[in-house]
Design a protein around this motif. Structure first.
Motif, PDB file in Angstrom:
ATOM      1  N   GLN A  11     -17.575 139.318  24.970  1.00  0.00           N
ATOM      2  CA  GLN A  11     -18.166 139.028  26.497  1.00  0.00           C
ATOM      3  C   GLN A  11     -16.719 138.133  27.830  1.00  0.00           C
ATOM      4  N   PHE A  16     -19.958 136.294  33.625  1.00  0.00           N
ATOM      5  CA  PHE A  16     -20.869 134.980  33.109  1.00  0.00           C
ATOM      6  C   PHE A  16     -21.977 134.898  31.359  1.00  0.00           C
ATOM      7  N   GLY A  18     -23.179 135.964  29.754  1.00  0.00           N
ATOM      8  CA  GLY A  18     -24.750 136.134  28.488  1.00  0.00           C
ATOM      9  C   GLY A  18     -25.248 135.122  28.963  1.00  0.00           C
ATOM     10  N   TRP A  19     -25.251 134.259  29.770  1.00  0.00           N
ATOM     11  CA  TRP A  19     -26.459 133.009  30.425  1.00  0.00           C
ATOM     12  C   TRP A  19     -26.578 133.681  31.308  1.00  0.00           C
ATOM     13  N   GLY A  20     -26.971 134.907  31.799  1.00  0.00           N
ATOM     14  CA  GLY A  20     -27.693 135.083  33.180  1.00  0.00           C
ATOM     15  C   GLY A  20     -26.607 134.902  34.607  1.00  0.00           C
ATOM     16  N   GLN A  21     -27.336 135.383  35.396  1.00  0.00           N
ATOM     17  CA  GLN A  21     -26.709 135.683  36.424  1.00  0.00           C
ATOM     18  C   GLN A  21     -26.230 134.874  38.107  1.00  0.00           C
ATOM     19  N   ILE A  22     -27.271 133.744  37.610  1.00  0.00           N
ATOM     20  CA  ILE A  22     -27.157 132.572  38.595  1.00  0.00           C
ATOM     21  C   ILE A  22     -27.487 131.084  37.564  1.00  0.00           C
ATOM     22  N   GLN A  24     -26.530 129.491  35.007  1.00  0.00           N
ATOM     23  CA  GLN A  24     -27.334 128.763  33.578  1.00  0.00           C
ATOM     24  C   GLN A  24     -25.902 128.900  32.422  1.00  0.00           C
ATOM     25  N   HIS A  25     -26.655 127.824  31.651  1.00  0.00           N
ATOM     26  CA  HIS A  25     -25.279 126.794  31.136  1.00  0.00           C
ATOM     27  C   HIS A  25     -23.761 126.520  31.819  1.00  0.00           C
ATOM     28  N   SER A  30     -27.429 121.462  32.230  1.00  0.00           N
ATOM     29  CA  SER A  30     -27.086 121.733  30.480  1.00  0.00           C
ATOM     30  C   SER A  30     -27.436 120.830  29.766  1.00  0.00           C
TER      31      SER A  30
END
Length: 145
Positions: A11, A16, A18-22, A24-25, A30
């Protein structure tokens, strides 16, 4: 598993991972907040284990704590006669220091003449004992002689 085969390596070029587009993490949300956040809510068990004395406060202490822990009134001396001793000259001596009583206060009246040995006594109690024919021996004055 070899490091080169891990998902995090695959990745690496993505934005991102793999943690989403907006977002996250990413920020402090978090990890449950910044600093001491959540100690009374979602980190309560951790707080109890790691800092058992974290909540609450110390008790309030008097600026001048009294050294007198126990006291007795003149009216109660009649009940304490059973702990008294008779001296060689026939006086009844009540040693309140042995009974761990720190002070005599002046409420009530006394029936008999007693010699009372105590560390502190109020003025009214002293007058009532002397009026009944007794005497007051202050233990701190006896120790200085």
């Amino acid at each position: 598993m070899a490091t080169r085969l891990r998902k995090s390596r695959k990745q690496r070029g993505s934005r991102f991972c793999g943690w989403g587009q907006i977002g996250q993490h990413r920020a402090s949300g978090s990890r449950g907040g910044v600093g001491g956040a959540g100690k009374h809510k979602h980190f309560y068990i951790r707080t109890l284990k790691e800092e058992p004395d974290h909540f609450g406060h110390e008790q309030f202490h008097a600026l001048r704590p009294s050294d007198i822990k126990t006291w007795v009134n003149v009216k109660d001396l009649n009940d304490l006669i059973r702990f008294s001793e008779t001296t060689s000259d026939g006086k009844v001596l009540l040693d309140l220091d042995k009974l761990k009583i720190g002070k005599v206060l002046g409420t009530g009246s006394i029936n008999s003449a007693l010699s009372i040995k105590v560390s502190k006594i109020s003025e009214s109690a002293k007058n009532k004992i002397l009026a009944a024919g007794g005497e007051v021996l202050l233990s701190n004055e006896l120790n200085t002689e």
